[in-house]
Design a protein around this motif. Sequence first.
Motif, short mmCIF file in Angstrom:
data_model
loop_
_atom_site.label_atom_id
_atom_site.label_comp_id
_atom_site.label_asym_id
_atom_site.label_seq_id
_atom_site.Cartn_x
_atom_site.Cartn_y
_atom_site.Cartn_z
N ASP A 461 18.22 -6.70 13.15
CA ASP A 461 17.63 -6.42 11.82
C ASP A 461 17.04 -7.66 11.22
O ASP A 461 16.81 -7.78 10.00
CB ASP A 461 18.82 -5.95 10.78
N GLY A 462 16.75 -8.72 11.82
CA GLY A 462 16.00 -9.64 11.49
C GLY A 462 16.07 -11.15 11.80
O GLY A 462 15.19 -11.65 12.29
N PRO A 463 17.55 -11.54 11.55
CA PRO A 463 17.55 -13.07 11.78
C PRO A 463 16.96 -13.53 13.22
O PRO A 463 16.72 -14.62 13.28
CB PRO A 463 19.13 -13.39 11.46
N ARG A 464 17.33 -12.88 14.08
CA ARG A 464 17.14 -13.32 15.61
C ARG A 464 15.97 -12.68 16.12
O ARG A 464 16.13 -12.21 17.42
CB ARG A 464 18.37 -13.22 16.45
N VAL A 465 14.88 -12.05 15.38
CA VAL A 465 13.89 -11.63 15.84
C VAL A 465 12.41 -12.55 15.72
O VAL A 465 12.31 -12.96 14.53
CB VAL A 465 13.45 -10.25 14.99
N GLY A 466 11.69 -12.58 16.71
CA GLY A 466 10.51 -13.59 16.78
C GLY A 466 10.05 -13.95 17.71
O GLY A 466 10.79 -13.58 19.04
N GLU A 467 8.97 -14.65 18.02
CA GLU A 467 8.18 -15.10 19.16
C GLU A 467 9.31 -15.99 20.12
O GLU A 467 9.57 -15.84 21.09
CB GLU A 467 7.12 -15.70 18.96
N LYS A 468 10.06 -16.88 19.25
CA LYS A 468 11.09 -17.57 20.02
C LYS A 468 12.28 -17.03 20.46
O LYS A 468 12.90 -17.55 21.47
CB LYS A 468 11.76 -18.76 18.94
N TYR A 469 12.33 -15.92 20.42
CA TYR A 469 13.61 -14.98 20.81
C TYR A 469 13.17 -14.26 21.99
O TYR A 469 13.94 -13.33 22.40
CB TYR A 469 14.39 -14.38 19.80
N ALA A 470 11.91 -14.27 22.48
CA ALA A 470 11.28 -13.36 23.36
C ALA A 470 11.85 -13.66 24.77
O ALA A 470 12.52 -14.68 25.01
CB ALA A 470 9.71 -13.40 23.56
N VAL A 471 11.85 -12.88 25.72
CA VAL A 471 12.10 -12.95 26.98
C VAL A 471 11.22 -14.26 27.64
O VAL A 471 10.03 -14.22 27.09
CB VAL A 471 11.63 -11.76 27.73
N ALA A 472 12.03 -14.93 28.32
CA ALA A 472 11.20 -16.35 28.61
C ALA A 472 10.04 -16.17 29.30
O ALA A 472 9.71 -15.24 30.24
CB ALA A 472 12.32 -16.79 29.65
N ASP A 473 8.95 -16.92 28.85
CA ASP A 473 7.52 -17.12 29.45
C ASP A 473 6.76 -15.54 29.09
O ASP A 473 5.75 -15.44 29.72
CB ASP A 473 7.43 -17.37 30.83
N ALA A 474 7.33 -14.59 28.35
CA ALA A 474 6.51 -13.57 28.06
C ALA A 474 5.25 -13.73 27.38
O ALA A 474 4.35 -13.06 27.58
CB ALA A 474 7.70 -12.56 27.49
N TRP A 475 5.28 -14.62 26.04
CA TRP A 475 4.09 -14.68 25.29
C TRP A 475 3.00 -15.09 26.23
O TRP A 475 1.81 -14.51 26.00
CB TRP A 475 4.33 -15.34 24.08
N PRO A 476 3.07 -16.01 26.98
CA PRO A 476 1.98 -16.68 27.90
C PRO A 476 1.18 -15.73 28.69
O PRO A 476 0.11 -15.55 28.71
CB PRO A 476 2.52 -17.69 28.68
N VAL A 477 2.18 -14.80 29.37
CA VAL A 477 1.79 -13.82 29.95
C VAL A 477 1.07 -12.44 29.29
O VAL A 477 -0.17 -12.17 29.66
CB VAL A 477 2.91 -13.02 30.81
N PHE A 478 1.73 -12.25 28.11
CA PHE A 478 0.98 -11.18 27.04
C PHE A 478 -0.47 -11.85 26.59
O PHE A 478 -1.32 -11.23 26.75
CB PHE A 478 1.95 -11.17 26.03
N ARG A 479 -0.35 -13.06 26.32
CA ARG A 479 -1.95 -13.57 25.76
C ARG A 479 -2.91 -13.75 26.85
O ARG A 479 -4.14 -13.25 26.55
CB ARG A 479 -1.52 -15.10 25.51
N ALA A 480 -2.40 -13.95 28.12
CA ALA A 480 -3.37 -13.96 29.20
C ALA A 480 -3.83 -12.50 29.35
O ALA A 480 -4.98 -12.13 29.62
CB ALA A 480 -2.53 -14.30 30.58
N GLU A 481 -2.85 -11.44 29.44
CA GLU A 481 -3.29 -10.20 29.41
C GLU A 481 -4.52 -9.53 28.49
O GLU A 481 -5.26 -9.12 28.72
CB GLU A 481 -2.01 -9.09 29.26
#
Length: 533
Positions: A461-481
């Motif tokens: 419900d919010g406190p542990r939701v955000g980019e830093k709590y994503a699956v490891a290395d997911a955001w670099p892959v997402f940005r590349a896509e």
Amino acid sequence: MFRFAGTAGPDSVLSVLPTLAAPPISARPAVTRTAYWTRLLPALAALACVTRTPSFVRPLWNPDEGYLAVQAGLLAHGGRLYETVVDRKPPLLPWLYEAAFAVFGSGSLAPLRVLAIAAQLLTAALLASVARRRWGDTAGRTAGVLYLLVSVGLNPEDAQAATFEVFILPGTVAALWSADRGRWGAAGAAVACAFLTKQTGGAVLLPVVWLLCRRGGASAGDARGAGGAADARAGARRTGVVRAGAVRLAAGFALPVLCAALVTDPAGFLFWTVTGSTAYASFTGSELLVLGRGLANTAILAVACAGLVPPVLRALRGRRATGVPRVPGAVGADLWLWLGSSAGAVVLGFHFFGHYYLQLLPPAALLATAALQLLPRVHLVSAVLTSACCCALFLTWGLLAPRSELAHSQRLATALAHRTAPADRVLVWGMHPETYWLANRAPASRYLTAGLLTNYSGGRDGPRVGEKYAVADAWPVFRAEMTARAPALVVDDSRGKPYRPDRLPSLRGLLNGRYEEVGRVDGAVLYARIPGG
């Protein structure tokens, strides 16, 4: 007829525990095996069809079905599991969806609904077989019928969906069925099938191992009873049989799992099914939300099991007075261990989603069946009638359940299909991957929901939701896509949730200067790519 003797002391409680899952009785009825199953299986099949009727009244029930449908489409067009198609689940059910779509087309989940009926029927038949072997013909019929009646006893979105928990149940029951007969290789393979459908299916390994160890303990006890060198040799020989069984059990489990890992991507398989879910398996920051969900789903299941719990409680309170012979030294810990390990699987991850509770139903049905062997027939009639009434209540709920989120996804899919071409890739930023399937559009990313990129998939419900709590290395892959193949349309379906774009710098960066708002649907915002942006 068994007589219930009323309340008794601790010794009588302990004495009745072995009966609540005792191994096979020696006496067998005159009815032949073929005649028994010829009569029982059609009845169970009809009951399974009735209990699953609500599953056909809507195109899909929950986002898990949508996720699997989209995965199947991507796999059919050359996607690779755990590389370009990802999820935290093992591969069997995505493959099953892919196979069903290849045969029947991808426009409907009706074939999967039929397969779910088959899974429930197989589960009920295996439970009937276990109960019949242990307690006789009537017990077999009782176990199969009681299981099917309670199998829909959850929120319809959890009980009627053709998703993971429904398909792990045949494997878990088959594992106990095989172990009960000393078929350890088959038991290991059944555990593997359950595990490869969903990780928590492996919980049945605990009672299977216990049955194997019990066989060794019984053998050692027999050897000590005779005495002498010959008996010592006999004990060693029996211990060797148990060791061989352990080897077959381990091989039966390991071989399918290793094959699945090699067919996909071994490193990706290990990461996505085992090591990559640390943040998911925690309820830090969402304690009240998670505990509230757990209590609510437990209460719903308690209503569904209103016919199962009283016989077990009565039997535990009553004095065992059956007069039915049983195997000396037999104990009933396997079913209690199965129920306990299944409860542990429900708790694991601290999310308490309703469909998690389906694993509790097979051992609960067998324990109730065992308890009913100790009680007068009136209790059997009461258990079946109570379960049938509760089943009718849940079926009515399933037929009349509101469809607000499904209706929203359908309207959003219509708007998405209207604004894009069939070959366009789109990004739906939300928790409803079924939108891709309903719109017949390919996703622009391997991450089909915002959950894997924000950890919201755990129901936070919010406190542990955000980019830093994503699956490891997911955001670099997402940005590349997003850079390599920018989506033609981005749909912000967060609707104020904690994963909304204004809380995520990377997503804001994707939208700013490159996309412009072109419409809204029920609070969801549609962004089209700016030419040259």
